[in-house]
Design a protein around this motif. Structure first.
Motif: not given
Ligand code: ATP
Ligand code: MG
Lengths: 320, 249
Positions: B115-122, A173-181
Motif C-alpha cells: 500500500l505505501a506509495d514509493v513515490r512519496r518515500d523521500r 475498494g478494488t480500484l483503491w487497492f489495485c491503484g495503491r498496489l
C-alpha cells in the motif's frame, strides 16, 4: 490533486464515478429499472477486470482463465445455498477461500511457463472448472442452479439499489487497492519483472513469489466478482466461466487501456454500452442479427491495436 | 593492502578447451585491478566463476575473508560482490531514478509491501538520486531508461550495481561500444567510485585501462601471463609481443 483534475482523463473518470455512484437514484427517477441491472453488471465485471488488469497490465501475465473465478466464487455461494447455508457471513469467506486456493494452485503451476504456454495453461485450468461444473448433476449440471441471495442481516441483497451500492462500494475498494498496489514496492517488482525478468532476477528479487502473490490477489477479487454475479441473478451456471467470458475480460482490459488504473472501468462501460445499443440496433436491421453484436468488436479492437495502444484511456490523455 | 578477493589456481574446462588455466588473481580493498587480453582469452569466463554463474573445475575463491567457492551468486552478492553486465541490461520502461530505486529495494529486501506509495518515500528517492549523481546522471533522473544514450545506460548500470554497496565491483567491458567522449565520462565515474569499493575491470580500451588501473593482469589463452603496474606492463617485452603488439595498442 488540482493539477490532476485538469487532465481530461481525470475529469472523465470523476464524472463516470459520480454517475455510477448515483445511478440507482437516476434509474428510479426516470423509471428505468433495467438500466440498473446493466449498471450492476458493469460494476461487477469491472471488479474482475481491474484485478485482471493487475496481473495482465502490470505483471504482463496474460491469463486466459480469469472467468473461472466468476464460476468458483459463484458456485461456492450456489452450492452452500443449495445445501441450506444462506448466511453471507459464511458463504462469502468460503467462496473467497476457495478462489484463493484455486489461484494458488493454478498460479504455482502456470507461472513456471511463459508467453503462449502461460495463456494456454490458464485456459486449460479454466476449462477444467467449466466441465467440472457442467458435470455437477446434483447442482443443475449444464442448466445451472437457481439460488436464493446471501443473507447478511444489515443489508438486503434483494433490494436492487442496496445491492448495487454494495457492488459499487466493493468496486471502489478494488480500484483503491489495485491503484495503491501499482505504486507500492510490490507493484514495482511486478512491473519490473514485466519489463525485464532476467534483470530483476539478477538483482535478487523473488520474481516467482511476487507473481504468485499477484495471481492470488487477482483470484480473490475475481472470486468476489463471482460471488456478486451469483447474487445479481440469483443463479449460477457453467456459462459464467466459459472461455468466451475470459476472452471478454481480456477485451475489456485491452479496450480500456492495459495497465491503466481506471482503464478496466472504461472498458467495461464501453463493452456493455455497445452490447445494449448494438443488439437492438442490429435486430432492427434484421431479426436475429443482434446475436452477433460482438462482431463489432473485431474492427474496434483492430483500431485500438493500431492507433490507440493505451486503449480508451490514451484517447483521453492531455495533449501538450 | 589486504586482499579483498583472492582466486587461487582456478581451472575451468569447456570440453577439450581450457578456458581458465590455473589462474590466480587478487584484488585489494580500494584497488582497480584490470584484466586485459585478446578476444576469447577467458576474461568473461573468469568473472563468471568469481560471481558464481560458473563453477570452477578446481581452485578456490576467497572473498571478504570467506571461502565462497561453492556459494551461489545471490549469497556472494549479499557479501558485497557486485557486477555489471557485458550486455546492457536496464529496465527500459522505468525512469533512471526508478531503476536505481529498484536496485536499492533489491538490496534492502522489503518487496511484499502493498500500500505505501514509493513515490512519496523521500528517503528512497534521495538515496536513488545520490546514486545517479555519483555516476553523473543526476540530471537525467526522470528520463525513461530506454531514452538514455548507450553510454548513459552503462552509467546507469554502474549506479544500479553500486546500490548494493558492494565491496568489490566486477566490470565486464563497461566502455564497450562507447565513443571517446562517453569512455572519458565512464573513466571519470569509475575514478570517482574508487574510494567506495575495489574493482576488477575487464576492458579492451587501453587508454582507459592505463588511466585507471593500479595493477594489470594479462590473460592469454586462459593463462595469466603477467601481473604488474601499468608501467611494468608497458615495459614487459613478452606482454608487448603477446598482447599489446598484436592489438597495436
Ligand atoms: N559456455 C561455454 N561453453 C563452451 N565454451 C565456452 C563457453 N563460454 C566460453 N567459452 C569459450 O571459452 C573461451 C573464453 O571465452 P570468454 O568469453 O571467457 O573470453 P573473453 O576473454 O571474455 O573474450 P571477449 O574479449 O571476446 O569478451 C572462448 O574460446 C569461448 O569460446
Ligand atoms: Mg568477454
Amino acid at each position: 490533486m488540482i493539477e490532476r483534475l485538469k487532465q481530461p482523463r481525470a475529469i472523465v473518470t470523476a464524472l463516470l464515478l459520480v454517475l455510477l455512484a448515483v445511478l440507482p437514484l437516476l434509474t428510479q427517477a426516470f423509471d428505468q429499472r433495467y438500466l440498473l441491472s446493466v449498471g450492476t453488471r458493469i460494476v461487477i465485471w469491472s471488479i474482475a477486470a481491474v484485478s485482471l488488469n493487475m496481473i495482465l497490465g502490470y505483471g504482463g501475465l496474460v491469463s486466459f482463465g480469469h472467468a473461472a473465478f466468476f464460476g468458483i466464487g459463484g458456485y461456492a455461494v450456489g452450492i452452500l445455498s443449495a445445501e441450506g447455508i444462506q448466511s453471507g457471513w459464511i458463504q462469502w469467506p468460503v467462496a473467497l477461500a476457495v478462489s484463493i486456493a484455486w489461484a494458488t494452485l493454478v498460479g504455482a503451476l502456470s507461472l513456471r511457463t511463459r508467453g503462449v504456454y502461460f495463456i494456454m495453461i490458464t485456459l486449460a485450468f479454466a476449462q477444467l472448472v467449466y466441465y467440472l461444473a457442467s458435470g455437477l448433476e446434483g447442482y443443475g449440471g449444464d442448466d445451472g442452479l437457481n439460488i436464493s441471495r446471501s443473507r447478511f442481516g444489515i443489508i438486503d441483497l434483494r433490494d436492487k439499489a442496496q445491492f448495487y451500492w454494495l457492488c459499487f462500494a466493493l468496486l471502489c475498494g478494488t480500484l483503491w487497492f489495485c491503484g495503491r498496489l501499482a505504486h507500492s514496492r510490490f507493484g514495482y517488482v511486478l512491473r519490473g519483472a514485466k519489463s525485464n525478468e532476467l534483470r530483476m532476477t539478477a538483482l535478487g528479487f523473488p520474481v516467482f513469489q511476487v507473481r504468485l502473490v499477484a495471481c492470488i490477489i487477482a483470484g480473490a477479487f475475481g472470486g468476489l466478482a463471482g460471488i456478486l454475479l451469483a447474487n445479481e441473478g440469483a443463479y449460477v451456471s457453467p456459462a459464467m466461466m466459459s472461455w468466451v467470458k475470459s476472452g471478454d475480460l481480456i477485451v475489456i482490459v485491452v479496450l480500456g487501456g492495459i495497465g491503466v488504473r481506471f482503464g478496466p472501468l472504461y472498458g467495461a462501460v464501453v463493452f456493455f454500452a455497445l452490447e445494449e445499443l448494438l443488439k437492438p440496433f442490429l435486430d432492427l436491421l434484421h431479426k436475429g442479427w443482434g446475436e452477433y453484436w460482438q462482431l463489432a468488436f473485431g474492427p474496434l479492437l483492430v483500431i485500438v491495436a493500431l492507433y490507440a495502444r493505451g486503449g480508451m484511456a490514451s484517447l483521453l490523455r492531455a495533449r501538450e | 593492502m589486504t586482499a579483498l578477493l583472492t582466486a587461487d589456481r582456478l581451472v575451468k574446462r569447456f570440453g577439450g578447451l581450457i578456458a581458465t588455466d590455473n589462474v590466480s588473481i587478487d584484488v585489494a580493498d580500494g584497488e582497480i585491478h584490470a584484466l586485459i587480453g585478446p578476444n576469447g582469452a577467458g576474461k568473461t569466463t573468469l568473472v563468471g566463476q568469481l560471481t558464481g554463474n560458473l563453477a570452477p573445475d578446481s581452485g578456490t575463491i576467497r572473498f571478504a575473508g570467506r571461502d565462497v567457492t561453492h556459494l551461489p551468486t545471490h549469497a556472494r552478492v549479499r557479501l558485497g560482490l557486485g557486477r555489471s553486465f557485458q550486455i546492457t541490461s536496464v529496465l527500459r520502461e522505468f525512469s533512471a531514478l526508478d531503476n536505481v530505486a529498484l536496485a536499492l529495494q533489491a538490496h534492502d529486501g522489503h518487496s511484499f509491501r502493498f500500500l505505501a506509495d514509493v513515490r512519496r518515500d523521500r528517503a528512497r528517492r534521495a538515496k536513488a538520486q545520490a546514486g545517479l549523481d555519483a555516476v553523473g546522471l543526476g540530471a537525467r533522473a526522470t528520463t525513461p531508461a530506454a531514452a538514455l544514450s548507450h553510454g548513459e545506460q552503462r552509467q546507469l548500470e554502474i549506479a544500479m550495481a553500486m546500490a548494493g554497496e558492494p565491496k568489490l565491483l566486477l566490470l565486464d567491458e563497461p566502455m564497450a561500444g562507447m565513443g571517446a567522449e562517453e569512455s572519458q565520462r565512464m573513466v571519470e565515474t569509475l575514478r570517482g567510485l574508487k574510494s567506495r569499493c575495489g574493482m576488477l575491470l575487464i576492458e579492451h580500451d587501453m587508454d582507459a585501462v592505463f588511466a585507471l588501473a593500479d595493477r594489470i593482469t594479462v590473460l592469454v589463452y586462459g593463462r595469466a601471463l603477467f601481473c604488474g603496474t601499468p608501467d611494468e606492463i608497458r615495459r614487459h617485452p613478452e606482454v608487448r609481443q603477446a598482447y599489446l603488439g598484436e592489438d597495436g595498442a
